[in-house]
Design a protein around this motif. Structure first.
Motif, mmCIF file in Angstrom:
data_model
loop_
_atom_site.group_PDB
_atom_site.id
_atom_site.type_symbol
_atom_site.label_atom_id
_atom_site.label_comp_id
_atom_site.label_asym_id
_atom_site.label_seq_id
_atom_site.Cartn_x
_atom_site.Cartn_y
_atom_site.Cartn_z
ATOM 1 N N PHE A 251 0.825 -1.205 0.000
ATOM 2 C CA PHE A 251 0.000 0.000 0.000
ATOM 3 C C PHE A 251 0.865 1.263 0.000
ATOM 4 O O PHE A 251 0.611 2.211 -0.753
ATOM 5 N N ARG B 13 0.995 4.253 -2.661
ATOM 6 C CA ARG B 13 0.697 5.625 -2.212
ATOM 7 C C ARG B 13 1.811 6.586 -2.641
ATOM 8 O O ARG B 13 1.543 7.696 -3.105
ATOM 9 N N HIS C 71 1.556 7.125 -6.293
ATOM 10 C CA HIS C 71 0.382 7.981 -6.534
ATOM 11 C C HIS C 71 0.770 9.446 -6.326
ATOM 12 O O HIS C 71 0.475 10.297 -7.172
ATOM 13 N N VAL D 235 0.758 12.418 -9.108
ATOM 14 C CA VAL D 235 -0.065 13.607 -8.856
ATOM 15 C C VAL D 235 0.783 14.891 -8.975
ATOM 16 O O VAL D 235 0.318 15.894 -9.525
ATOM 17 N N MET E 87 -5.362 1.876 -4.731
ATOM 18 C CA MET E 87 -5.494 2.049 -3.274
ATOM 19 C C MET E 87 -6.945 1.860 -2.833
ATOM 20 O O MET E 87 -7.203 1.307 -1.762
ATOM 21 N N ILE E 88 -7.892 2.327 -3.685
ATOM 22 C CA ILE E 88 -9.310 2.141 -3.342
ATOM 23 C C ILE E 88 -9.613 0.650 -3.253
ATOM 24 O O ILE E 88 -10.253 0.187 -2.305
ATOM 25 N N HIS F 275 -8.271 -0.738 -0.078
ATOM 26 C CA HIS F 275 -9.097 -0.303 1.051
ATOM 27 C C HIS F 275 -10.405 -1.081 1.117
ATOM 28 O O HIS F 275 -10.829 -1.507 2.196
ATOM 29 N N LYS G 153 -12.688 14.126 -1.673
ATOM 30 C CA LYS G 153 -11.522 13.789 -2.500
ATOM 31 C C LYS G 153 -11.962 13.399 -3.906
ATOM 32 O O LYS G 153 -11.408 13.872 -4.905
ATOM 33 N N VAL H 194 -11.251 14.950 -7.595
ATOM 34 C CA VAL H 194 -10.725 14.154 -8.712
ATOM 35 C C VAL H 194 -11.573 14.408 -9.969
ATOM 36 O O VAL H 194 -11.046 14.645 -11.058
ATOM 37 N N MET I 49 -8.322 18.675 -1.774
ATOM 38 C CA MET I 49 -8.105 17.226 -1.882
ATOM 39 C C MET I 49 -7.022 16.725 -0.936
ATOM 40 O O MET I 49 -7.198 15.720 -0.253
ATOM 41 N N GLU J 45 -8.495 13.349 6.971
ATOM 42 C CA GLU J 45 -9.626 12.408 7.011
ATOM 43 C C GLU J 45 -10.765 12.983 7.859
ATOM 44 O O GLU J 45 -11.294 12.323 8.751
#
Ligand code: HEM
Length: 153
Positions: free
Chosen positions: A2, A6, A9, A13, A74-75, A78, A95, A99, A142, A149
């Motif tokens: 993970f 991340r 990612h 980005v 990642m989704i 999760h 978030k 996107v 975002m 969170e």
């Protein structure tokens, strides 16, 4: 696994954001060549249009694709762990709204790329300078959504 996804990612980005912030600036310079005399105007536009095309092809498109691939990855990780309620968290909804907004803006820049290069764009240099900050404001929402969170109450 993970944490590696991340990190990748975040790198994708960074490249996507760099492109989203720079391309409208190239459109602004292009639009502002109208006050230059020929042949300088055509020479400048020729150069700017090569940069616009390269930025879209080499940076923006691959970076958006990779941001999506690693984000969706990642989704999946999760959802495997926590199930579908992962999506119902307010910060995740914020978030994903960001996107969607960035993706729409990216596609609009792609449509404008064709118009600018065909010489039929009606957008002014002022328009591109004013809208240039939009992706950054969306990115602030975002990034703070994922890092805090946040939730209601
Ligand atoms: C392209 C579609 C995108 C998808 C599907 C997506 C999805 C995700 C997911 C599921 C996470 C993991 C959240 C967690 O476990 O805490 C994440 C992390 C992250 N995302 Fe995205 N994201 C996308 C684009 C973006 C963009 C455009 C930005 C910035 C402008 C961004 C910034 C971040 C950051 C900074 C993290 C790491 C947060 C942390 O580790 O605390 N993402 N993303």
């Amino acid at each position: 696994m993970f944490d590696i996804v991340r990190g990748l990612h975040i790198l994708a980005v960074i490249a996507w954001m760099a492109g989203l912030l720079f391309l409208p600036r190239l459109y602004a310079y292009d639009a502002e060549q109208t006050d230059k005399a020929e042949p300088l105007r055509s020479e400048m536009r020729g150069l700017l249009r090569v940069w616009q095309t390269r930025l879209m092809k080499i940076i923006l498109r691959p970076a958006m694709l990779l941001s999506w691939i690693f984000g969706v990855w990642m989704i999946v990780l999760h959802v495997q762990g926590q199930g579908w309620p992962f999506f119902a968290q307010p910060w995740m909804i914020a978030k994903l709204a960001g996107v969607a907004a960035l993706t729409v803006w990216h596609e609009y820049l792609g449509i404008e790329l064709k118009r600018v290069q065909a010489g039929i764009s009606t957008r002014s240099g002022k328009f591109w300078r004013m809208t240039n900050e939009i992706p950054f404001v969306i990115a602030v929402v975002m990034v703070l959504s994922v890092t805090t969170e946040w939730t209601f109450g």
